[in-house]
Write a protein that holds these residues in place. Structure first.
Motif, PDB file in Angstrom:
ATOM      1  N   ASP A  24       0.765  -1.156  -0.028  1.00 15.91           N
ATOM      2  CA  ASP A  24      -0.042  -0.141   0.140  1.00 15.91           C
ATOM      3  C   ASP A  24       1.064   0.974  -0.197  1.00 15.91           C
ATOM      4  O   ASP A  24       1.617   1.682   0.874  1.00 15.91           O
ATOM      5  N   SER A  25       0.774   1.762  -1.081  1.00 19.33           N
ATOM      6  CA  SER A  25       1.521   3.326  -1.029  1.00 19.33           C
ATOM      7  C   SER A  25       1.697   4.003  -0.157  1.00 19.33           C
ATOM      8  O   SER A  25       2.503   4.741   0.191  1.00 19.33           O
ATOM      9  N   MET A  26       0.223   4.284   0.409  1.00 23.11           N
ATOM     10  CA  MET A  26       0.066   5.164   1.634  1.00 23.11           C
ATOM     11  C   MET A  26       0.830   4.622   2.755  1.00 23.11           C
ATOM     12  O   MET A  26       0.689   5.663   3.726  1.00 23.11           O
ATOM     13  N   THR A  27       1.578   3.508   2.902  1.00 22.71           N
ATOM     14  CA  THR A  27       2.118   3.123   4.350  1.00 22.71           C
ATOM     15  C   THR A  27       3.539   3.481   4.085  1.00 22.71           C
ATOM     16  O   THR A  27       4.290   3.467   5.023  1.00 22.71           O
ATOM     17  N   LEU A  28       3.889   4.359   3.030  1.00 24.89           N
ATOM     18  CA  LEU A  28       5.568   4.526   2.827  1.00 24.89           C
ATOM     19  C   LEU A  28       5.890   5.794   3.827  1.00 24.89           C
ATOM     20  O   LEU A  28       4.956   6.716   3.983  1.00 24.89           O
ATOM     21  N   LYS A  29       7.149   5.781   4.152  1.00 18.78           N
ATOM     22  CA  LYS A  29       7.740   6.602   5.196  1.00 18.78           C
ATOM     23  C   LYS A  29       7.989   7.681   4.257  1.00 18.78           C
ATOM     24  O   LYS A  29       8.506   7.632   3.060  1.00 18.78           O
ATOM     25  N   PRO A  30       7.881   8.939   4.929  1.00 21.72           N
ATOM     26  CA  PRO A  30       8.404  10.078   4.053  1.00 21.72           C
ATOM     27  C   PRO A  30       9.655  10.108   3.258  1.00 21.72           C
ATOM     28  O   PRO A  30       9.799  10.725   1.910  1.00 21.72           O
ATOM     29  N   GLU A  31      10.648   9.513   3.968  1.00 19.75           N
ATOM     30  CA  GLU A  31      11.989   9.341   3.230  1.00 19.75           C
ATOM     31  C   GLU A  31      12.019   8.196   2.214  1.00 19.75           C
ATOM     32  O   GLU A  31      13.138   8.159   1.560  1.00 19.75           O
ATOM     33  N   GLN A  32      10.951   7.646   2.063  1.00 18.29           N
ATOM     34  CA  GLN A  32      10.811   6.308   1.181  1.00 18.29           C
ATOM     35  C   GLN A  32      10.377   6.744  -0.148  1.00 18.29           C
ATOM     36  O   GLN A  32      10.138   5.701  -0.942  1.00 18.29           O
ATOM     37  N   TYR A  33       9.921   7.891  -0.569  1.00 20.99           N
ATOM     38  CA  TYR A  33       9.073   8.314  -1.591  1.00 20.99           C
ATOM     39  C   TYR A  33       9.349   9.668  -1.945  1.00 20.99           C
ATOM     40  O   TYR A  33       9.712  10.607  -1.102  1.00 20.99           O
TER      41      TYR A  33
END
Length: 300
Positions: free
Chosen positions: A76-85
């Motif tokens: 789920d792309s919404m679970t990515l941390k800020p530094e991961q995208y």
């Protein structure tokens, strides 16, 4: 990556020949990109250098994650941390400014290319996740045009097209993206009627890019670089031919300061500096009207 420059001493000097060693640092590559007039590639690379240390897993590259039992599930792309995208740097206006990429995009968004059985099945799954059931009388909306690509990826994405770049151009696009995935999302509403059955009415469709900025593949070549520029494809071919011949004198004369760069160089940077982090790229969204206005959810 040291670049050695040999300087002959004057005859009055008794210590002999002096060798100056000029060290070319990996984080100087964005400056060379700037010098060539590139705008997006240096921003993405500087983002990588600024990130905390992180090496992306193969699961994440493939948009997969692991559940509590270790089974692979969709990420789920919404679970990515800020530094991961990053969803700010890459703009579709810039992407479509490259004619070879624009051609791929407009071929993909034609109805026969995106409206597939798998795409319709994925749309049903997206709707079901939001609470839809077949035969539901009241229309149920899916998504809206205020969503960015990362949110669309989680809620409304229904098809994708993977492109493997042939590396026929050395330009800002190759430096920034190269191979990538186009994705399509739909926003609209699902409803049921006694004549048409279960129908999804398309309001708009969105095209965007999802890519990973990482250095997977230890010995993948990333070009031959100098502080001022990246060598052209023709120059690289000559450089490699001279290396095979071990004609180092000609290399020094013609390509002084040029250094081949590979993925493993970035891994070495991470090991030495304990920084540099892989991340997922999301472009902004190119909105367009579909050739069809309805999708029959009872198809296939």
């Amino acid at each position: 990556m040291p670049l050695a420059r040999s300087v002959t001493s004057p005859a009055s000097h008794t210590e002999g020949k002096r060798v100056d060693v000029d060290v070319f640092h990996l984080d100087e590559i964005p400056g060379a990109m700037d010098n060539m007039g590139w705008t997006v590639a240096p921003k993405l690379m500087r983002r990588w250098f600024a990130n905390p240390l992180f090496r992306m897993s193969q699961d994440m590259r493939e948009a997969k994650a692991r559940d509590a039992r270790g089974a692979r599930i969709d990420l789920d792309s919404m679970t990515l941390k800020p530094e991961q995208y990053d969803d700010q740097i890459l703009k579709m206006e810039w992407v479509l400014g490259f004619e070879r990429v624009k051609k791929l995009a407009f071929e993909f968004i034609k109805t026969p290319n995106w409206k597939t059985p798998n795409g319709v099945d994925l749309l049903r799954k997206r709707l079901t996740k939001q609470g839809w059931k077949p035969g539901k009388l009241l229309p149920m909306k899916l998504g809206h045009m205020g969503m960015g690509a990362r949110e669309l990826d989680s809620v409304c994405q229904i098809n994708r097209y993977k492109h493997k770049d042939p590396r026929t151009h050395v330009d800002d696009f190759l430096g920034a993206i190269g191979s990538f995935t186009f994705k399509i999302a739909v926003v609209g509403s699902a409803s049921w009627g006694p004549i048409k059955g279960n129908i999804f009415t398309i309001k708009k469709m969105g095209l965007y890019i999802r890519d990973t900025y990482d250095f997977n593949g230890e010995y993948e070549s990333l070009g031959v670089w100098k502080r001022s520029q990246c060598l052209t494809l023709l120059d690289v071919a000559e450089y490699v031919a001279l290396l095979i011949k071990k004609d180092y004198l000609t290399i020094y004369k013609k390509f002084s300061g040029a250094v081949p760069v590979f993925n493993f160089n970035f891994h070495q940077w991470q090991d030495k500096h304990h920084s540099g982090g892989d991340f997922i790229i999301y472009s902004d969204v190119f909105w367009f009207d579909a050739d069809v206005t309805e999708i029959n959810l009872d198809e296939y």
